[in-house]
Write a protein that holds these residues in place. Structure first.
Motif, PDB file in Angstrom:
ATOM      1  N   ARG A 144       1.406  -1.443  -0.423  1.00 50.49           N
ATOM      2  CA  ARG A 144       0.013   0.006  -0.231  1.00 50.49           C
ATOM      3  C   ARG A 144       0.785   1.147   0.058  1.00 50.49           C
ATOM      4  NH1 ARG A 144      -4.478  -1.908   4.834  1.00 50.49           N
ATOM      5  NH2 ARG A 144      -5.785  -0.226   4.264  1.00 50.49           N
ATOM      6  N   LEU A 146       2.326   4.554   1.594  1.00 48.65           N
ATOM      7  CA  LEU A 146       1.955   5.273   2.877  1.00 48.65           C
ATOM      8  C   LEU A 146       1.420   6.830   2.786  1.00 48.65           C
ATOM      9  CD1 LEU A 146       4.784   4.232   5.072  1.00 48.65           C
ATOM     10  CD2 LEU A 146       2.179   3.571   5.207  1.00 48.65           C
ATOM     11  N   ASP A 149       0.737  11.673   6.127  1.00 49.14           N
ATOM     12  CA  ASP A 149      -0.320  11.409   8.031  1.00 49.14           C
ATOM     13  C   ASP A 149       1.106  10.088   8.360  1.00 49.14           C
ATOM     14  OD1 ASP A 149      -1.437   9.494   6.393  1.00 49.14           O
ATOM     15  OD2 ASP A 149      -3.133  10.241   7.752  1.00 49.14           O
ATOM     16  N   GLY A 150       2.096   9.409   6.870  1.00 48.42           N
ATOM     17  CA  GLY A 150       2.448   7.930   7.424  1.00 48.42           C
ATOM     18  C   GLY A 150       1.612   6.598   7.689  1.00 48.42           C
ATOM     19  N   ARG A 151      -0.059   6.953   7.063  1.00 47.76           N
ATOM     20  CA  ARG A 151      -0.910   5.598   7.514  1.00 47.76           C
ATOM     21  C   ARG A 151      -0.570   5.408   6.350  1.00 47.76           C
ATOM     22  NH1 ARG A 151      -5.988   7.812  10.861  1.00 47.76           N
ATOM     23  NH2 ARG A 151      -6.003   5.724  11.052  1.00 47.76           N
ATOM     24  N   PRO A 152      -0.939   3.913   6.101  1.00 45.64           N
ATOM     25  CA  PRO A 152      -1.105   3.097   4.409  1.00 45.64           C
ATOM     26  C   PRO A 152      -2.488   3.936   3.792  1.00 45.64           C
ATOM     27  CG  PRO A 152      -1.015   1.763   6.823  1.00 45.64           C
ATOM     28  CD  PRO A 152      -1.149   2.771   7.400  1.00 45.64           C
ATOM     29  N   ASP A 155      -6.311  -0.353   0.162  1.00 42.45           N
ATOM     30  CA  ASP A 155      -5.441  -1.575  -0.056  1.00 42.45           C
ATOM     31  C   ASP A 155      -6.432  -1.461  -1.604  1.00 42.45           C
ATOM     32  OD1 ASP A 155      -5.194  -4.042  -0.199  1.00 42.45           O
ATOM     33  OD2 ASP A 155      -6.522  -5.338   1.650  1.00 42.45           O
ATOM     34  N   ASP A 191       4.275   0.598   1.604  1.00 42.04           N
ATOM     35  CA  ASP A 191       4.610  -0.271   2.610  1.00 42.04           C
ATOM     36  C   ASP A 191       3.856  -1.636   2.348  1.00 42.04           C
ATOM     37  OD1 ASP A 191       3.580  -1.155   5.276  1.00 42.04           O
ATOM     38  OD2 ASP A 191       1.652  -0.510   5.232  1.00 42.04           O
TER      39      ASP A 191
END
Length: 294
Positions: A144, A146, A149-152, A155, A191
């Motif tokens: 995925r 990122l 904000d560093g979030r994946p 999907d 990620d």
């Protein structure tokens, strides 16, 4: 070289409908002239290439019993998309959707090639890609992107794909990117922790990319940072085209080496047969490369 000479049939361009893409998706379909229950490889090209490239791989795979489908992504030089086109910032996403569209329209791909109808095995599908194409394929396997904000992100994995081959797949983003890549390619921030589909990662130990401040080991991140089962083929002395996979004697090949290409073709074929058919793995040792698995 191709060790088994078999007749191959190929058709291009095969047109797949693509609402919302701006234009239909053009693909090339190649397959052995004979045989049934053919496993499928959907191949994603590197930046700027098209369905017309990568004959050293496609010729070998089809000669050894695979059907290969090659879409032409929007970044292809054959389409000449202007930089200010509104689709440009999301080409990475369009690429993933192109591969899914191929899987959605296998009936059309079959019908386009004389004698191919009814011969594709939809239960044995693999995806392979080179460079940016490898990142595209990795997302079908569970990788995925990122966000800031560093979030994946979303999907985009596809359960129809049972195995992957990632040739010089870009590695970790963030501080590992060069300033140019960080500015121009914010989507290059993968990620790999959710990339659970079996895959073979292929890297050259002399592949020094301007996209990263790291060395050639950057191209092994998809192996080291993803959960198993995974395998890694390291090609000794190989740069980004891995000895010449993009085409026969093409200008972009900086490390031409027929033996290296032959090893890669044999190992990728053996790997896919091991995942799709239960064939033996790993392959026999070779002085031009090393294989490890976990």
């Amino acid at each position: 070289m191709i060790t088994t000479a078999v007749p191959v049939v190929s058709a291009k361009p095969v047109v797949l409908p693509a609402p919302g893409r701006g234009e239909d998706l053009l693909v090339r379909v190649s397959a052995p002239a004979d045989g049934h229950r053919l496993p499928i490889i959907v191949f994603s090209h590197g930046f700027g290439w098209s369905m017309a490239g990568y004959d050293p791989l496609v010729d070998f795979w089809t000669a050894h019993g695979f059907a290969v489908i090659q879409p032409t992504h929007l970044d292809s030089r054959t389409l000449n998309l202007p930089p200010d086109d509104p689709r440009t910032p999301l080409i990475w996403r369009h690429r993933v959707e192109d591969l899914k569209r191929v899987l959605d329209h296998l009936d059309l791909a079959e019908a386009a090639v004389p004698g191919l109808a009814g011969r594709l095995d939809r239960g044995r599908i693999a995806a392979a890609g080179h460079s940016w194409g490898a990142q595209t394929v990795s997302m079908l396997l569970g990788a995925r992107v990122l966000g800031p904000d560093g979030r994946p992100g979303e999907d985009l994995s596809d359960p129809r794909v049972k195995a992957g081959v990632l040739l010089t797949v870009p590695g970790r983003g963030g501080a590992d990117l060069s300033p140019f890549a960080a500015e121009q390619m914010p989507f290059m921030n993968p990620d790999f922790t959710g990339m659970t589909t079996p895959a073979l990662v292929v890297a050259g130990d002399k592949d020094q990319s301007p996209l990263t401040v790291r060395g050639p080991d950057w191209f092994t991140d998809a192996y080291t940072l993803s959960p198993g089962p995974k395998s890694l083929l390291t090609l000794f002395g190989a740069e980004h085209t891995l000895g010449g996979i993009a085409g026969y004697q093409v200008a972009e090949t900086t490390d031409e080496h027929p033996g290296r290409v032959d090893l890669l073709r044999r190992v990728t074929t053996t790997y896919l047969r091991s995942v799709l058919d239960g064939a033996d793995w790993p392959p026999s040792p070779d002085p031009l490369g090393a294989v490890e698995s976990r």
